[in-house]
Design an enzyme around this catalytic site. Structure first.
Site, PDB file in Angstrom:
ATOM      1  N   LYS A 115      -9.750  -2.571   1.563  1.00 50.97           N
ATOM      2  CA  LYS A 115      -9.476  -1.420   2.418  1.00 50.97           C
ATOM      3  C   LYS A 115     -10.233  -0.178   1.937  1.00 50.97           C
ATOM      4  CE  LYS A 115      -7.261  -3.841   5.201  1.00 50.97           C
ATOM      5  NZ  LYS A 115      -5.900  -4.239   5.296  1.00 50.97           N
TER       6      LYS A 115
ATOM      7  N   CYS B 194       0.552  -7.698  11.775  1.00 45.46           N
ATOM      8  CA  CYS B 194       0.809  -7.838  13.211  1.00 45.46           C
ATOM      9  C   CYS B 194       0.047  -9.007  13.823  1.00 45.46           C
ATOM     10  CB  CYS B 194       0.486  -6.545  13.945  1.00 45.46           C
ATOM     11  SG  CYS B 194       1.679  -5.247  13.596  1.00 45.46           S
TER      12      CYS B 194
ATOM     13  N   SER C 192      -1.478  -3.756  10.314  1.00 42.17           N
ATOM     14  CA  SER C 192      -1.116  -4.622   9.199  1.00 42.17           C
ATOM     15  C   SER C 192       0.112  -5.466   9.534  1.00 42.17           C
ATOM     16  CB  SER C 192      -0.828  -3.764   7.971  1.00 42.17           C
ATOM     17  OG  SER C 192      -1.965  -2.980   7.683  1.00 42.17           O
TER      18      SER C 192
ATOM     19  N   TYR D 191      -1.098  -3.446  -7.019  1.00 47.79           N
ATOM     20  CA  TYR D 191      -0.937  -4.174  -5.750  1.00 47.79           C
ATOM     21  C   TYR D 191      -2.275  -4.274  -5.004  1.00 47.79           C
ATOM     22  CZ  TYR D 191      -0.247  -5.178  -0.900  1.00 47.79           C
ATOM     23  OH  TYR D 191      -0.395  -5.738   0.342  1.00 47.79           O
TER      24      TYR D 191
ATOM     25  N   ASP E 229      -9.491  -9.974   8.741  1.00 45.99           N
ATOM     26  CA  ASP E 229      -8.981  -8.625   8.462  1.00 45.99           C
ATOM     27  C   ASP E 229      -9.991  -7.507   8.703  1.00 45.99           C
ATOM     28  OD1 ASP E 229      -6.661  -7.134   7.515  1.00 45.99           O
ATOM     29  OD2 ASP E 229      -7.835  -6.645   5.732  1.00 45.99           O
TER      30      ASP E 229
ATOM     31  N   ARG F 142       2.017 -12.057  -0.724  1.00 44.93           N
ATOM     32  CA  ARG F 142       0.730 -12.459  -0.145  1.00 44.93           C
ATOM     33  C   ARG F 142       0.059 -13.527  -0.982  1.00 44.93           C
ATOM     34  NH1 ARG F 142      -1.790  -8.829   3.946  1.00 44.93           N
ATOM     35  NH2 ARG F 142      -0.169  -7.361   4.480  1.00 44.93           N
TER      36      ARG F 142
ATOM     37  N   ARG G  29       0.842  -1.191   0.000  1.00 46.82           N
ATOM     38  CA  ARG G  29       0.000   0.000   0.000  1.00 46.82           C
ATOM     39  C   ARG G  29       0.878   1.242   0.000  1.00 46.82           C
ATOM     40  NH1 ARG G  29      -1.898   0.671   4.419  1.00 46.82           N
ATOM     41  NH2 ARG G  29      -1.248  -1.229   5.470  1.00 46.82           N
TER      42      ARG G  29
ATOM     43  N   HIS H 169     -10.807  -2.642  11.297  1.00 46.55           N
ATOM     44  CA  HIS H 169      -9.701  -3.491  10.815  1.00 46.55           C
ATOM     45  C   HIS H 169      -9.483  -4.613  11.834  1.00 46.55           C
ATOM     46  CE1 HIS H 169      -5.189  -3.534   9.360  1.00 46.55           C
ATOM     47  NE2 HIS H 169      -5.915  -4.404   8.694  1.00 46.55           N
TER      48      HIS H 169
HETATM   49  P1  GTP Z   1      -2.666  -7.750   7.410  1.00 45.78           P
HETATM   50  O1  GTP Z   1      -3.148  -8.793   6.464  1.00 45.78           O
HETATM   51  O2  GTP Z   1      -1.536  -6.944   6.850  1.00 45.78           O
HETATM   52  O3  GTP Z   1      -3.748  -6.859   7.949  1.00 45.78           O
HETATM   53  O4  GTP Z   1      -1.945  -8.471   8.617  1.00 45.78           O
HETATM   54  P2  GTP Z   1      -2.322  -9.484   9.779  1.00 45.78           P
HETATM   55  O5  GTP Z   1      -2.573  -8.713  11.018  1.00 45.78           O
HETATM   56  O6  GTP Z   1      -3.340 -10.465   9.333  1.00 45.78           O
HETATM   57  O7  GTP Z   1      -0.930 -10.198   9.981  1.00 45.78           O
HETATM   58  P3  GTP Z   1      -0.476 -11.722   9.983  1.00 45.78           P
HETATM   59  O8  GTP Z   1      -1.317 -12.586  10.858  1.00 45.78           O
HETATM   60  O9  GTP Z   1      -0.325 -12.147   8.584  1.00 45.78           O
HETATM   61  O10 GTP Z   1       0.945 -11.595  10.693  1.00 45.78           O
HETATM   62  C1  GTP Z   1       2.055 -11.313   9.999  1.00 45.78           C
HETATM   63  C2  GTP Z   1       3.332 -11.403  10.799  1.00 45.78           C
HETATM   64  O11 GTP Z   1       3.158 -11.464  12.224  1.00 45.78           O
HETATM   65  C3  GTP Z   1       4.092 -12.674  10.430  1.00 45.78           C
HETATM   66  O12 GTP Z   1       5.441 -12.318  10.267  1.00 45.78           O
HETATM   67  C4  GTP Z   1       3.892 -13.571  11.619  1.00 45.78           C
HETATM   68  O13 GTP Z   1       4.911 -14.500  11.729  1.00 45.78           O
HETATM   69  C5  GTP Z   1       3.854 -12.582  12.775  1.00 45.78           C
HETATM   70  N1  GTP Z   1       3.082 -13.066  13.941  1.00 45.78           N
HETATM   71  C6  GTP Z   1       1.772 -13.373  13.969  1.00 45.78           C
HETATM   72  N2  GTP Z   1       1.381 -13.788  15.198  1.00 45.78           N
HETATM   73  C7  GTP Z   1       2.476 -13.727  15.975  1.00 45.78           C
HETATM   74  C8  GTP Z   1       2.724 -14.006  17.355  1.00 45.78           C
HETATM   75  O14 GTP Z   1       1.840 -14.387  18.123  1.00 45.78           O
HETATM   76  N3  GTP Z   1       4.002 -13.813  17.807  1.00 45.78           N
HETATM   77  C9  GTP Z   1       4.993 -13.382  16.980  1.00 45.78           C
HETATM   78  N4  GTP Z   1       6.205 -13.224  17.502  1.00 45.78           N
HETATM   79  N5  GTP Z   1       4.806 -13.111  15.676  1.00 45.78           N
HETATM   80  C10 GTP Z   1       3.569 -13.275  15.177  1.00 45.78           C
HETATM   81  C1  SPV Z   2      -3.063  -4.634   5.283  1.00 47.22           C
HETATM   82  O1  SPV Z   2      -2.075  -4.038   4.812  1.00 47.22           O
HETATM   83  O2  SPV Z   2      -3.563  -4.349   6.391  1.00 47.22           O
HETATM   84  C2  SPV Z   2      -3.671  -5.744   4.522  1.00 47.22           C
HETATM   85  C3  SPV Z   2      -3.229  -5.966   3.170  1.00 47.22           C
HETATM   86  O3  SPV Z   2      -4.562  -6.411   5.023  1.00 47.22           O
HETATM   87  S1  SPV Z   2      -3.859  -4.771   2.078  1.00 47.22           S
HETATM   88  O4  SPV Z   2      -5.072  -5.315   1.483  1.00 47.22           O
HETATM   89  O5  SPV Z   2      -2.836  -4.565   1.079  1.00 47.22           O
HETATM   90  O6  SPV Z   2      -4.176  -3.563   2.771  1.00 47.22           O
HETATM   91 MN    MN Z   3      -5.183  -5.627   6.976  1.00 47.00          MN
END
Ligand code: GTP
Ligand code: SPV
Ligand code: MN
Length: 590
Positions: free
Chosen positions: A206, A250, A248, A197, A277, A371, A69, A226
């Site tokens: 989003k 996290c 994002s 993207y 999400d 992704r 983004r 979110h």
């Molecule tokens: P968006 O799709 O961008 O909104 O992100 P999301 O919040 O769905 O993130 P996602 O679950 O894909 O987490 C991405 C990153 O966080 C990866 O690098 C994971 O390994 C890390 N991660 C997720 N949960 C944990 C956790 O409980 N502990 C740690 N240390 N890392 C974590």
């Molecule tokens: C984020 O960045 O929080 C995502 C991926 O979930 S995107 O759809 O690119 O915003």
């Molecule tokens: Mn997101």
């Protein structure tokens, strides 16, 4: 396909502006989608993967300058600047149209203009909303098919209504200097140009489901957030639902699909994923807060996803998924990314399509923000309530981010208003999900900094109002931090599936089954109330350490919050200023 006059007129207008060679209405049929897959393959936009190992799966590479983004080029376009507020980029409505129209002019010459009718939420549900996306990208059409509900059935429900979101997208030249992601909440419109993207171009996500929908929610008395949505089923079959807002990359996808640790699994606990999400939240007929996931698929982060960290997400990608910017294994035409396993393929291309061959000296194989889009129904733990148009009742709301030090593992807010304060002061280290520096701590209220489509001060006021309406039926609000590190920078808490141990404390709190300790920042668990049975490297002392609240850090935090709040002037709800003073007073006594 439709006789809707407002829609036909808009499509004609777009056609006149974009000047495509042809127009194709997306009806959602497999026949039509298969034609587009074949065409995408022929042009190289889509790479068909090994159909025995990954049936229906494709690889897509976005342009090298177009992998995340672009917050700096994302705008909220309104008549008045204060309606966008201090945390959004603003452009005056007419100025934005005037700036973008020449960029769109003729942008689809030699191309097909696809018209995608889509529904956010189950088709025909009274809580769902309809959008139409115009695009010149086959990748967008195929991804929208995974991420939303598309096609003729949506037009049938739309009928002659004028209540739909106009989304205009063109890859144009993929020129970074002319890349704009503009939102017109006063016109229910989105104009996105010069990007391919996901987050910039899958306009249902989003752009609509958060930036436009947050405006609709404010007007209509609901919330677009979110947030992931998950259900925890106890051995008696009762399911409690939790939503969680993390910035994002996290951990939302990971938490939403977690696999219960042995200690809970053997007792018969199960976890169900409703969404990973986005949550749309409404007050139901019984006065409780209900959540639906407006999406139909996952747009998940690939790196770090593996059989151990997120088995359910990995399983979701084994058929009918599209991978973007990952490694292509040329031996068996499958995909790979960092953290999938310890065997980077020896005969492979990196995310840019260059020869890589597992040679780490050439840099990472997959882009850190690579992704996948995967159908929600692929997920082994998808909730039986996934299609429930009325949503699921929410017991607890979590906020959380990546904080190496300040934030403890978990705390509960004193009440709803304090919970809104807790959400408003969220801060987190930036990730690769957006362009720019990674690892810099920034304020990201409710994980909505890049996604709130109006003045964040008004948004907080809306949260406070929702709490007043919910009264004693309001979900309890918590804050979590899975990312505290030790002096060597290692994560102290094991995270992932073991996060359920913390969720179980929260649910016990919601049911009034466990006491808490009152601290300067909120209610915390007694360290022994976090179940650590079966954890190797975690003791009660580790938990105590994870729960510590440091006076100097929180004094600095309060100063940072004050500085952030100052940006909002008189848009800052008084209640939040009072909460900040309350925090300062309590921290001073530490
Ligand atoms: P968006 O799709 O961008 O909104 O992100 P999301 O919040 O769905 O993130 P996602 O679950 O894909 O987490 C991405 C990153 O966080 C990866 O690098 C994971 O390994 C890390 N991660 C997720 N949960 C944990 C956790 O409980 N502990 C740690 N240390 N890392 C974590
Ligand atoms: C984020 O960045 O929080 C995502 C991926 O979930 S995107 O759809 O690119 O915003
Ligand atoms: Mn997101």
């Amino acid at each position: 396909m439709t006789t809707n006059k407002t829609l036909l007129a808009w499509v004609d207008e777009c056609k006149a502006l974009l000047k495509p060679d042809s127009v194709m209405w997306i009806d959602g049929s497999e026949e039509q989608l298969n034609k587009l897959r074949a065409e995408g393959e022929a042009t190289g936009e889509m790479i068909k993967l090994n159909q025995e190992k990954l049936p229906g799966c494709y690889l897509h590479r976005s342009a090298v300058n177009d992998v995340a983004r672009v917050e700096g080029r994302t705008f909220i376009c309104t008549e008045k600047e204060e309606d966008a507020g201090p945390t959004n980029n603003w452009m005056q409505t007419q100025k934005a149209y005037d700036l973008l129209r020449p960029i769109f002019d003729g942008a689809m010459k030699g191309r097909t203009m696809y018209v995608i009718p889509y529904s956010m939420g189950p088709v025909g549900s009274k809580f769902s909303k309809i959008g139409i996306e115009i695009t010149d990208s086959i990748y967008v059409v195929l991804s929208m098919d995974i991420m939303t509900r598309i096609g003729q059935k949506v037009l049938d429900v739309l009928g002659d209504s004028n209540d739909w979101v106009r989304g205009l997208h063109s890859k144009a030249e993929l020129d970074e200097e002319k890349r704009y992601i503009c939102h017109f909440p006063e016109d229910n419109a989105i104009w996105s140009v010069n990007s391919g993207y996901g987050g910039n171009v899958l306009l249902g996500k989003k752009c609509f489901a958060l930036r436009i929908a947050s405006n609709q929610g404010r007007r209509e008395g609901w919330m677009a957030e979110h947030m992931l949505i998950l259900g925890i089923e106890d051995p008696q079959g009762n399911v409690s639902y939790i939503t969680a807002a993390f910035p994002s990359a996290c951990g939302k996808t990971n938490l939403a699909m977690l696999i219960p640790p042995e200690v809970y699994a053997k007792k018969g606990y199960k976890v169900w994923c409703v969404g990973d999400d986005i949550a749309w939240l409404r007050i139901g007929p019984d006065g409780r807060l209900y959540a639906i996931n407006p999406e139909n698929g996952f747009f998940g982060v690939a790196p770090g996803t593996n059989a151990k960290s997120n088995h359910n997400a990995l399983e979701s990608t084994r058929k009918n998924a599209i991978f973007t910017n990952v490694v292509q294994n040329l031996d068996d035409n499958t995909v790979w990314w960092e953290g999938l396993d310890k065997n980077p393929p020896k005969n492979s291309l990196n995310w840019k399509g260059e020869v890589w061959n597992g040679d780490e000296s050439k840099g990472k194989g997959a882009h850190p923000n690579s992704r996948f889009t995967a159908p929600a129904k692929n997920c082994p733990c998808i909730s039986p309530e996934f299609e429930n148009a009325d949503g699921v009742p929410v017991s607890a709301i979590l906020f959380g981010g990546r904080r190496a030090k300040t934030a403890p593992l978990v705390y509960q807010s004193f009440d709803w208003a304090h919970g809104v304060f807790v959400g408003s002061i969220m801060a987190s280290e930036t990730t690769a999900a957006a362009t720019g520096a990674v690892g810099v701590v920034r304020r990201d209220p409710m994980a909505m900094l890049p996604f709130c489509g109006y003045n964040m001060g008004d948004y907080w006021a809306h949260w406070l109002e929702m709490g007043e309406k919910l009264g004693d039926k309001a979900p309890k609000i918590f804050n979590v931090n899975w990312f505290r590190t030790d002096d060597e920078g290692h994560f102290i808490w094991p995270g992932f599936g073991d996060n359920m141990r913390v969720l179980m404390w929260m649910l016990a709190r919601c049911k009034g089954e466990v006491d808490a300790v009152e601290t300067a920042i909120g209610y915390e668990p007694k360290p022994e109330d976090i179940n650590i049975e079966g954890l190797e490297d975690v003791t009660v002392d580790t938990v105590r350490d994870l729960l510590s609240v440091d006076k100097a850090l929180w004094e600095a935090e309060a100063d940072g919050i004050a500085e952030f709040y100052a940006k909002f002037g008189d848009k800052l709800p008084k209640k939040l200023a009072e909460e900040l003073q309350g925090l300062r007073d309590r921290v001073a006594k530490l």
